[in-house]
Design a protein around this motif. Sequence first.
Motif, PDB file in Angstrom:
ATOM      1  N   THR A   1       0.823  -1.208   0.000  1.00 21.25           N
ATOM      2  CA  THR A   1       0.000   0.000   0.000  1.00 21.25           C
ATOM      3  C   THR A   1       0.858   1.259   0.000  1.00 21.25           C
ATOM      4  N   VAL A   2       1.849   1.283   0.886  1.00 19.84           N
ATOM      5  CA  VAL A   2       2.746   2.446   0.948  1.00 19.84           C
ATOM      6  C   VAL A   2       3.567   2.555  -0.326  1.00 19.84           C
ATOM      7  N   PHE A   3       4.073   1.419  -0.810  1.00 12.57           N
ATOM      8  CA  PHE A   3       4.871   1.412  -2.044  1.00 12.57           C
ATOM      9  C   PHE A   3       4.057   1.942  -3.215  1.00 12.57           C
ATOM     10  N   GLY A   4       2.802   1.478  -3.346  1.00 14.82           N
ATOM     11  CA  GLY A   4       1.961   1.940  -4.447  1.00 14.82           C
ATOM     12  C   GLY A   4       1.625   3.413  -4.348  1.00 14.82           C
ATOM     13  N   ALA A   5       1.367   3.898  -3.122  1.00 12.43           N
ATOM     14  CA  ALA A   5       1.044   5.318  -2.951  1.00 12.43           C
ATOM     15  C   ALA A   5       2.235   6.200  -3.325  1.00 12.43           C
ATOM     16  N   VAL A   6       3.433   5.799  -2.900  1.00 14.35           N
ATOM     17  CA  VAL A   6       4.630   6.576  -3.247  1.00 14.35           C
ATOM     18  C   VAL A   6       4.920   6.484  -4.739  1.00 14.35           C
ATOM     19  N   LEU A   7       4.731   5.294  -5.326  1.00 12.21           N
ATOM     20  CA  LEU A   7       4.966   5.130  -6.759  1.00 12.21           C
ATOM     21  C   LEU A   7       4.014   5.993  -7.575  1.00 12.21           C
TER      22      LEU A   7
ATOM     23  N   GLY B   1       5.010   9.961 -10.460  1.00 12.15           N
ATOM     24  CA  GLY B   1       4.650  10.392 -11.808  1.00 12.15           C
ATOM     25  C   GLY B   1       5.507   9.721 -12.869  1.00 12.15           C
ATOM     26  N   PRO B   2       6.029  10.510 -13.817  1.00 10.44           N
ATOM     27  CA  PRO B   2       6.816   9.919 -14.915  1.00 10.44           C
ATOM     28  C   PRO B   2       8.070   9.181 -14.435  1.00 10.44           C
ATOM     29  N   LYS B   3       8.626   9.573 -13.313  1.00  7.97           N
ATOM     30  CA  LYS B   3       9.843   8.920 -12.834  1.00  7.97           C
ATOM     31  C   LYS B   3       9.620   7.446 -12.492  1.00  7.97           C
ATOM     32  N   GLY B   4       8.397   7.119 -12.105  1.00  2.00           N
ATOM     33  CA  GLY B   4       8.125   5.741 -11.711  1.00  2.00           C
ATOM     34  C   GLY B   4       7.416   4.921 -12.764  1.00  2.00           C
ATOM     35  N   ARG B   5       7.362   5.409 -14.023  1.00  2.00           N
ATOM     36  CA  ARG B   5       6.627   4.686 -15.063  1.00  2.00           C
ATOM     37  C   ARG B   5       7.273   3.340 -15.383  1.00  2.00           C
ATOM     38  N   VAL B   6       8.599   3.264 -15.316  1.00  2.00           N
ATOM     39  CA  VAL B   6       9.278   2.007 -15.647  1.00  2.00           C
ATOM     40  C   VAL B   6       8.894   0.922 -14.643  1.00  2.00           C
ATOM     41  N   VAL B   7       8.949   1.260 -13.359  1.00  2.00           N
ATOM     42  CA  VAL B   7       8.572   0.299 -12.319  1.00  2.00           C
ATOM     43  C   VAL B   7       7.092  -0.041 -12.418  1.00  2.00           C
ATOM     44  N   PHE B   8       6.279   0.965 -12.707  1.00  2.00           N
ATOM     45  CA  PHE B   8       4.837   0.729 -12.812  1.00  2.00           C
ATOM     46  C   PHE B   8       4.517  -0.220 -13.967  1.00  2.00           C
ATOM     47  N   LYS B   9       5.128   0.014 -15.137  1.00  2.00           N
ATOM     48  CA  LYS B   9       4.890  -0.869 -16.278  1.00  2.00           C
ATOM     49  C   LYS B   9       5.354  -2.293 -16.001  1.00  2.00           C
ATOM     50  N   PHE B  10       6.486  -2.412 -15.324  1.00  2.00           N
ATOM     51  CA  PHE B  10       6.984  -3.752 -14.975  1.00  2.00           C
ATOM     52  C   PHE B  10       5.986  -4.493 -14.091  1.00  2.00           C
ATOM     53  N   LEU B  11       5.444  -3.813 -13.079  1.00  2.00           N
ATOM     54  CA  LEU B  11       4.493  -4.457 -12.173  1.00  2.00           C
ATOM     55  C   LEU B  11       3.174  -4.765 -12.869  1.00  2.00           C
ATOM     56  N   VAL B  12       2.766  -3.912 -13.814  1.00  2.00           N
ATOM     57  CA  VAL B  12       1.543  -4.188 -14.580  1.00  2.00           C
ATOM     58  C   VAL B  12       1.709  -5.462 -15.389  1.00  2.00           C
TER      59      VAL B  12
END
Length: 257
Positions: A221-227, A231-242
């Motif tokens: 929950t905390v990781f997702g809220a911070v991610l 914004g754009p800085k976390g898109r790589v990590v977000f796409k990987f998790l998706v």
Amino acid sequence: MALKTCLKANILLILTVISAVMGVTIGLLFRQLHLSGDTILLISLPGDIVMRMLNMLILPLIVASMITGIANMNSKSSGKMGLFTMAYYISTTVIAICIGFALVFIIKPGLHDTLTSSGTQSEEFHAPSAVDMFLDLIRNLFPDNIVRAAIQSSHTVYVKEDFNNIKKESPDEYVLQNVTNSTFQVESDGRNITEDRKPTWTPKTVNRPGFNVLGMLLYCTVFGAVLGKLGPKGRVVFKFLVELNEITMCIVHLVMW
């Protein structure tokens, strides 16, 4: 046509329900055959394999789905969703504990074996209290090691200690030592004093094998809220998790089939 479409869309659910009914029916019939333990182990092997595969997918599924779900929300919605998730899990756990205590008081499992035995079982075991279980929930909520939280959870156990030997360290100080008997002697002012002491139960926190769901939920929950705030800085990590979430869901679908 509508019925055919509905059946086609829910074919996996229908087959799962049919399989469960067949399993219960065949299991009740097989009880009359009094099968050996080895035969039962062989029959249960496919089901054990399926459950092991599903348990294997719990960690990546929870991590990927929770983080991506929270990161997709805005900060206000993610905070509410995180609080709702934690409150839901804690409340259901407390309800489960209360039901367990009620069933223990009503059914009294193991009471017959304890009465027929020499009575040593009740003396060698001390069950955790409701307060201990509540404190375990709080400890598991804040794991000290996120890697260990994926395989272990914290539990309170009581250790029996017999303090019956006193070793004099200074004129006014005595230190208790663990020995097997319950009687000890001390010297005070040149006199021997024999004293009996009952063994004490000391609570200790230990780690047992098991997935710490509560700690992982809080972390995700905390990781997702911070991610989500990056914004754009976390898109790589977000796409990987998706993509990880999509892959895991496909594997779950295959395992269910």
